[in-house]
Design a protein around this motif. Sequence first.
Motif, PDB file in Angstrom:
ATOM      1  N   ASP A  80       0.830  -1.206   0.000  1.00  0.00           N
ATOM      2  CA  ASP A  80       0.000   0.000   0.000  1.00  0.00           C
ATOM      3  C   ASP A  80       0.867   1.259   0.000  1.00  0.00           C
ATOM      4  N   LEU A  81       1.976   1.209   0.728  1.00  0.00           N
ATOM      5  CA  LEU A  81       2.885   2.346   0.770  1.00  0.00           C
ATOM      6  C   LEU A  81       3.457   2.610  -0.617  1.00  0.00           C
ATOM      7  N   ARG A  82       3.845   1.561  -1.312  1.00  0.00           N
ATOM      8  CA  ARG A  82       4.387   1.723  -2.662  1.00  0.00           C
ATOM      9  C   ARG A  82       3.331   2.294  -3.603  1.00  0.00           C
ATOM     10  N   ALA A  83       2.137   1.734  -3.563  1.00  0.00           N
ATOM     11  CA  ALA A  83       1.067   2.218  -4.434  1.00  0.00           C
ATOM     12  C   ALA A  83       0.739   3.678  -4.130  1.00  0.00           C
ATOM     13  N   ASN A 100      17.860  12.554  10.593  1.00  0.00           N
ATOM     14  CA  ASN A 100      16.838  11.673  11.168  1.00  0.00           C
ATOM     15  C   ASN A 100      15.850  11.215  10.108  1.00  0.00           C
ATOM     16  N   MET A 101      15.441  12.142   9.244  1.00  0.00           N
ATOM     17  CA  MET A 101      14.489  11.818   8.189  1.00  0.00           C
ATOM     18  C   MET A 101      15.027  10.728   7.269  1.00  0.00           C
ATOM     19  N   LEU A 102      16.271  10.852   6.838  1.00  0.00           N
ATOM     20  CA  LEU A 102      16.855   9.846   5.949  1.00  0.00           C
ATOM     21  C   LEU A 102      16.894   8.478   6.617  1.00  0.00           C
ATOM     22  N   ALA A 103      17.211   8.458   7.904  1.00  0.00           N
ATOM     23  CA  ALA A 103      17.263   7.186   8.627  1.00  0.00           C
ATOM     24  C   ALA A 103      15.889   6.533   8.694  1.00  0.00           C
ATOM     25  N   VAL A 104      14.861   7.310   8.995  1.00  0.00           N
ATOM     26  CA  VAL A 104      13.498   6.771   9.073  1.00  0.00           C
ATOM     27  C   VAL A 104      13.039   6.296   7.700  1.00  0.00           C
ATOM     28  N   TRP A 105      13.309   7.068   6.673  1.00  0.00           N
ATOM     29  CA  TRP A 105      12.924   6.654   5.321  1.00  0.00           C
ATOM     30  C   TRP A 105      13.528   5.297   4.973  1.00  0.00           C
ATOM     31  N   ARG A 106      14.789   5.102   5.311  1.00  0.00           N
ATOM     32  CA  ARG A 106      15.453   3.846   4.944  1.00  0.00           C
ATOM     33  C   ARG A 106      14.875   2.658   5.692  1.00  0.00           C
ATOM     34  N   VAL A 107      14.487   2.858   6.936  1.00  0.00           N
ATOM     35  CA  VAL A 107      13.862   1.776   7.704  1.00  0.00           C
ATOM     36  C   VAL A 107      12.578   1.313   7.026  1.00  0.00           C
ATOM     37  N   HIS A 108      11.823   2.252   6.469  1.00  0.00           N
ATOM     38  CA  HIS A 108      10.524   1.930   5.864  1.00  0.00           C
ATOM     39  C   HIS A 108      10.606   1.712   4.345  1.00  0.00           C
ATOM     40  N   GLY A 109      11.799   1.853   3.765  1.00  0.00           N
ATOM     41  CA  GLY A 109      11.940   1.672   2.324  1.00  0.00           C
ATOM     42  C   GLY A 109      11.458   2.838   1.496  1.00  0.00           C
ATOM     43  N   VAL A 110      11.210   3.977   2.138  1.00  0.00           N
ATOM     44  CA  VAL A 110      10.713   5.146   1.406  1.00  0.00           C
ATOM     45  C   VAL A 110      11.777   5.704   0.471  1.00  0.00           C
ATOM     46  N   ASP A 111      13.043   5.580   0.836  1.00  0.00           N
ATOM     47  CA  ASP A 111      14.115   6.061  -0.040  1.00  0.00           C
ATOM     48  C   ASP A 111      14.055   5.366  -1.398  1.00  0.00           C
ATOM     49  N   ARG A 112      13.842   4.064  -1.401  1.00  0.00           N
ATOM     50  CA  ARG A 112      13.768   3.321  -2.666  1.00  0.00           C
ATOM     51  C   ARG A 112      12.514   3.700  -3.455  1.00  0.00           C
ATOM     52  N   ASP A 151      25.488  12.850   2.945  1.00  0.00           N
ATOM     53  CA  ASP A 151      24.463  11.814   2.807  1.00  0.00           C
ATOM     54  C   ASP A 151      23.247  12.444   2.146  1.00  0.00           C
ATOM     55  N   GLY A 152      22.490  11.627   1.464  1.00  0.00           N
ATOM     56  CA  GLY A 152      21.286  12.060   0.778  1.00  0.00           C
ATOM     57  C   GLY A 152      20.873  10.982  -0.209  1.00  0.00           C
ATOM     58  N   LEU A 153      19.774  11.201  -0.894  1.00  0.00           N
ATOM     59  CA  LEU A 153      19.326  10.205  -1.871  1.00  0.00           C
ATOM     60  C   LEU A 153      20.152  10.241  -3.151  1.00  0.00           C
ATOM     61  N   GLY A 154      20.853  11.330  -3.395  1.00  0.00           N
ATOM     62  CA  GLY A 154      21.732  11.403  -4.554  1.00  0.00           C
ATOM     63  C   GLY A 154      21.013  11.464  -5.884  1.00  0.00           C
ATOM     64  N   LEU A 155      19.763  11.926  -5.896  1.00  0.00           N
ATOM     65  CA  LEU A 155      19.051  12.071  -7.166  1.00  0.00           C
ATOM     66  C   LEU A 155      19.603  13.240  -7.976  1.00  0.00           C
ATOM     67  N   LEU A 156      20.143  14.224  -7.276  1.00  0.00           N
ATOM     68  CA  LEU A 156      20.831  15.335  -7.923  1.00  0.00           C
ATOM     69  C   LEU A 156      22.290  15.312  -7.485  1.00  0.00           C
TER      70      LEU A 156
END
Length: 239
Positions: A80-83, A100-112, A151-156
């Motif tokens: 559901d999160l992906r959709a 902190n935000m990046l760490a939480v995102w990675r735990v939940h797979g939001v970064d991907r 650190d960051g998502l590296g999209l840019l």
Amino acid sequence: MVAPARRVALLGGGFSTDDDGLLDDWLLGHARSPHPKVCFLPTASGDASDYIDQFLSAFTARDCEPSVLSLFRRESSDADLRARLLGQDVVYVGGGNTANMLAVWRVHGVDRLLREAYDRGTLLSGISAGANCWMEGSHTDSFGPLTYLRDGLGLLPGSVCPHYDSEPGRRASYQDAVATGMLAAGWAVEDGVGALFCDGRLHEAVTRNPAARLYRVHAEADHGAGERALPCRLLDGAA
């Protein structure tokens, strides 16, 4: 089939700081739908309820479909999160603690999921921590004093510094980080500025404040740092 443009908007203002709404209107004007789905990620603030209320108040009044994704009170499954995220036209990331935000995102797979949304043409955006997250590195107060975060998502590519003109010490500290190689060359965003990147390149820079600028900051041969102001289009309705 032509691949969609991959887009990120760095914001130096918006619903949480400005009364005129010009940067938010500019952002929605770049959405791929005339009635876009806009999802707010308040992770960096710990999903602060007042911040969420501000977003909903501002965007419910606009021609869009706003929603909020809370990870500290998550109820959705991975599917559901992906959709949910891949179904958005715009993702708007709020300010707060970048690390902190990046760490939480990675735990939940939001970064991907955000990377996947980016590749599919979702317009990714945000202010402060919500601008920092898209880069390879940023200038931050995530650890208290102003410092660099590699650190960051590296999209840019490169780095970014928000609040370049409005917080004491930002300009000198960011330039020092770039000059010493702690951060790669990057973008310094003054309050009131919006910068849109398409496929990794600056596409447009705008401002609601005639005095505000977007800067390119780079290391120089003498171990210092230089900055170059880029032209910004003044948004219609700006004072």
